[in-house]
Design a protein around this motif. Structure first.
Motif, short mmCIF file in Angstrom:
data_model
loop_
_atom_site.label_atom_id
_atom_site.label_comp_id
_atom_site.label_asym_id
_atom_site.label_seq_id
_atom_site.Cartn_x
_atom_site.Cartn_y
_atom_site.Cartn_z
N VAL A 79 0.82 -1.20 0.00
CA VAL A 79 0.00 0.00 0.00
C VAL A 79 0.86 1.26 0.00
N ASP A 80 1.97 1.24 0.71
CA ASP A 80 2.77 2.46 0.83
C ASP A 80 3.50 2.82 -0.46
N ARG A 81 3.42 1.97 -1.47
CA ARG A 81 4.03 2.29 -2.77
C ARG A 81 2.97 2.67 -3.80
N TYR A 82 1.74 2.75 -3.36
CA TYR A 82 0.65 3.08 -4.30
C TYR A 82 0.80 4.52 -4.77
N ALA A 83 0.63 4.72 -6.08
CA ALA A 83 0.68 6.06 -6.67
C ALA A 83 -0.72 6.48 -7.09
N ALA A 84 -1.06 7.70 -6.83
CA ALA A 84 -2.39 8.22 -7.14
C ALA A 84 -2.73 7.98 -8.61
N GLY A 85 -3.95 7.53 -8.86
CA GLY A 85 -4.42 7.31 -10.22
C GLY A 85 -4.20 5.91 -10.75
N THR A 86 -3.48 5.07 -9.99
CA THR A 86 -3.17 3.71 -10.46
C THR A 86 -4.43 2.88 -10.66
N LEU A 87 -5.44 3.10 -9.82
CA LEU A 87 -6.67 2.30 -9.92
C LEU A 87 -7.35 2.44 -11.28
N LYS A 88 -7.14 3.54 -11.96
CA LYS A 88 -7.81 3.78 -13.23
C LYS A 88 -7.39 2.75 -14.29
N SER A 89 -6.25 2.10 -14.10
CA SER A 89 -5.75 1.13 -15.08
C SER A 89 -6.29 -0.27 -14.85
N TYR A 90 -7.09 -0.47 -13.81
CA TYR A 90 -7.54 -1.81 -13.46
C TYR A 90 -9.05 -1.85 -13.25
N LYS A 91 -9.65 -2.93 -13.76
CA LYS A 91 -11.08 -3.15 -13.56
C LYS A 91 -11.38 -3.94 -12.29
N ARG A 92 -10.31 -4.51 -11.70
CA ARG A 92 -10.46 -5.27 -10.47
C ARG A 92 -9.35 -4.88 -9.50
N VAL A 93 -9.72 -4.79 -8.24
CA VAL A 93 -8.76 -4.48 -7.19
C VAL A 93 -9.03 -5.39 -6.00
N ALA A 94 -7.95 -5.92 -5.42
CA ALA A 94 -8.05 -6.71 -4.20
C ALA A 94 -7.12 -6.11 -3.16
N VAL A 95 -7.61 -5.97 -1.92
CA VAL A 95 -6.82 -5.38 -0.85
C VAL A 95 -6.77 -6.35 0.32
N VAL A 96 -5.57 -6.62 0.82
CA VAL A 96 -5.38 -7.49 1.98
C VAL A 96 -4.97 -6.63 3.16
N ARG A 97 -5.78 -6.67 4.23
CA ARG A 97 -5.49 -5.89 5.44
C ARG A 97 -5.01 -6.85 6.52
N ASN A 98 -3.71 -6.90 6.71
CA ASN A 98 -3.11 -7.75 7.72
C ASN A 98 -2.77 -7.02 9.01
N ALA A 99 -2.64 -5.70 8.94
CA ALA A 99 -2.22 -4.91 10.10
C ALA A 99 -3.27 -3.83 10.37
N PRO A 100 -4.20 -4.06 11.29
CA PRO A 100 -5.28 -3.10 11.54
C PRO A 100 -4.79 -1.76 12.06
N ASP A 101 -3.59 -1.70 12.62
CA ASP A 101 -3.08 -0.44 13.14
C ASP A 101 -2.50 0.45 12.04
N LEU A 102 -2.42 -0.06 10.82
CA LEU A 102 -1.93 0.74 9.69
C LEU A 102 -3.12 1.28 8.91
N SER A 103 -3.48 2.49 9.15
CA SER A 103 -4.65 3.08 8.51
C SER A 103 -4.28 3.68 7.15
N ILE A 104 -5.24 3.62 6.23
CA ILE A 104 -5.02 4.24 4.91
C ILE A 104 -5.82 5.52 4.78
N ALA A 105 -6.47 5.94 5.86
CA ALA A 105 -7.28 7.16 5.82
C ALA A 105 -6.42 8.35 5.40
N GLY A 106 -6.96 9.16 4.47
CA GLY A 106 -6.26 10.34 4.00
C GLY A 106 -5.20 10.08 2.96
N SER A 107 -4.99 8.81 2.60
CA SER A 107 -3.96 8.48 1.61
C SER A 107 -4.51 8.60 0.19
#
Length: 534
Positions: A79-107
């Motif tokens: 997640v920390d290497r994600y660049a803004a706008g990358t999702l536009k290139s994909y019709k499917r996205v999968a996210v694995v949340r293994n660490a609940p203390d690592l929030s993505i809010a505001g990212s």
């Protein structure tokens, strides 16, 4: 808290073992009739942590192999290497949340997910896109540290003390439910996973337990995969210096039990004319004649000597052609997942095959890593049979269809007693194993094509007689070439002349000895001349 981001006889065998160990070698996905039908759109896989040194370790790799089983290419990144706008290139996205203390809010990721309209799968965690929460009517709650019973298909398993588990406390009635979680302490029951309208949520995933199979049921629905799926038996760790007589006995026993099987065999690139190699090929012919299918295992590659030299392609194609020349039809390949994320391995080592058994990663080096994997149309999810034995089976016969092609694997047994125990367990499992040859698989090299269809094997379109074709092995094989000689013929003639001269001289010498002996004897028998008798 989790860590984050983390010679005859024995001599021949020794020489072949050395050649195998020292092999330094420098996809074209096609088709397979029994592969799942799903859209080939790649998926972007994001994870907040690899959860190293925790029970969740390996779950990202497991998810990658599950996608591969459906023929889906995967681009994975933290997640920390994600660049803004990358999702536009994909019709499917999968996210694995293994660490609940690592929030993505505001990212940037949270911002892009808020407007993302493609298909979305999340495993674990309570931070959800608003669209997903609304579509699934999803309400989540943090579970207490407790053991939980997971039910999926015809199997169940008790998972002990699952940390940071978020379970489904409520969901829309329109959402499809898959599996169930039952908490031991209070009997609370919750769906393991949900799926509806392109959104899917699963509570938990760990490599090596029933969550692998449970998630596959939800993924099948999320990916809209269809087709017939089967369970295959895969025997691994077969080398020229393995116990080939035990391998033949295993083939006989499985054939007698009516169990189709596949063997994943290590390729050999050098000294293929040695008697030990000929015995190896004879054993594979025998296996094939006993209804076994042949799969080529990935070789041990020395990455430093492979990059850019193109040798892997030639050696892999050479081994396939060697098998075909000996009446053996390889139908696919077995490899670690990391091979699909390497440009050299995928293009030079895997491009011959449309069917690949992808196993968990073992030790190995990349040559030229790629951001996305190479997918194959037929790629069964490989699970050790011992892992399946950890699941409780409900009822005698399996009634719930599998959600994907599954390969149950064994390493070649150490002795006949271990083999008999395993065969007995297989017989009692009531698993209806599928025959790899009944599907349509193809292997292409520059010189030939190997195919299977409806149980038949073909090489360049010609049906292959899978009866045994044993040939005598030359036990007097010359392991070292004869040294070159000069004037050999001349010296040979000279030797013959010398032998004649020496022989004649000895004969003449012997004659003179005989004559001298006679004369010497007469001198003492008749001293003084003639001796007259009275």
């Amino acid at each position: 808290m989790r860590k984050r981001f983390g010679m005859p006889g024995t001599a021949a065998l020794i020489v072949l073992a050395f050649a195998l160990a020292c092999t330094s070698i420098s996809a074209r996905p096609v088709y397979a009739a029994d592969a799942p039908a799903s859209s080939a759109s790649p998926v972007l896989l994001l994870y907040d942590s690899l959860a190293l040194s925790t029970p969740r370790a390996g779950n990202v790799e497991t998810l990658e192999r599950l996608f591969a089983a459906y023929g889906i290419e995967v681009a994975a990144m933290p997640v920390d290497r994600y660049a803004a706008g990358t999702l536009k290139s994909y019709k499917r996205v999968a996210v694995v949340r293994n660490a609940p203390d690592l929030s993505i809010a505001g990212s940037a990721l949270a911002s892009d997910l808020a407007s993302y309209e493609g298909d979305y799968l999340q495993i674990g965690g309570q931070e959800l896109p608003d669209r997903m929460r609304a579509k699934l009517g999803l309400k989540l709650a943090a579970a207490p540290l407790d053991s939980v019973r997971l039910d999926a298909g015809d199997y169940s398993q008790t998972l002990s003390a699952v940390e940071d588990l978020d379970y489904v406390a409520g969901a829309s009635g329109d959402a499809s439910r898959f599996g169930s979680l039952t908490f031991t302490s209070d009997g609370t029951r919750s769906p393991y996973a949900l799926s509806a309208d392109g959104y899917a949520y699963a509570s938990y995933l760990a490599g090596g337990d029933l969550t692998e199979l449970a998630l596959a049921y939800a993924m099948k629905d999320w990916l809209h995969a269809s087709g017939e799926f089967g369970t295959y038996m895969l025997i691994k760790e077969i080398y020229p210096f393995s116990d080939l007589e035990l391998l033949k006995t295993l083939a006989d026993r499985l054939y007698g039990a009516g169990v189709p099987f596949s063997v994943s065999v290590k390729p050999v690139f050098y000294n293929t004319d040695y008697p030990a190699m000929q015995r190896y090929l004879q054993a594979l012919q025998y296996v094939q004649a006993r209804n076994g299918s042949i799969v080529v295992d990935a070789p041990a590659v020395a990455a430093t000597s492979t990059a850019g030299d193109g040798s892997l392609h030639g050696k892999m194609s050479g081994f396939v052609e060697l098998l075909a020349a000996n009446g053996i039809a390889p139908l696919g390949m077995g490899a670690g997942l990391f091979w699909t994320y390497d440009k050299v391995y995928a293009s030079q080592g895997m491009s011959f095959f449309d069917s690949v058994f992808l196993e968990p990663n073992a030790d190995g080096q990349h040559v030229q890593s790629t951001a996305a994997s190479t997918a194959f149309v037929f790629s069964p999810f490989v699970m050790p049979f011992a892992q399946l034995q950890n699941f409780e089976q409900r009822g005698t016969a399996l009634r719930t269809p599998l959600p994907l092609n599954l390969a149950l694997s064994f390493d070649l047994f150490q002795d006949e007693a271990a083999m008999e125990d395993a065969i007995d367990t297989i017989s009692r499992s009531w698993i209806p194993f599928a025959d790899l040859k009944n599907g349509t698989h193809a292997v292409h090299t520059d010189r030939l094509t190997v195919q299977s269809s409806g149980g038949s094997l073909l090489i360049d379109g010609q049906p292959l007689d899978i009866g045994k074709h044993e040939r005598a092995v030359d036990e007097d094989y010359a392991y070292t070439a004869a040294a070159k000689t000069s004037f050999a013929k001349l010296f040979g003639i000279q030797n013959q002349i010398l032998m004649v001269i020496i022989g004649t001289s000895l004969a003449v010498f012997g004659l003179f000895l005989f004559i001298g002996y006679r004369r010497y004897k007469r001198k003492f028998l008749y001293p003084g001349g003639r001796h007259d008798s009275f």
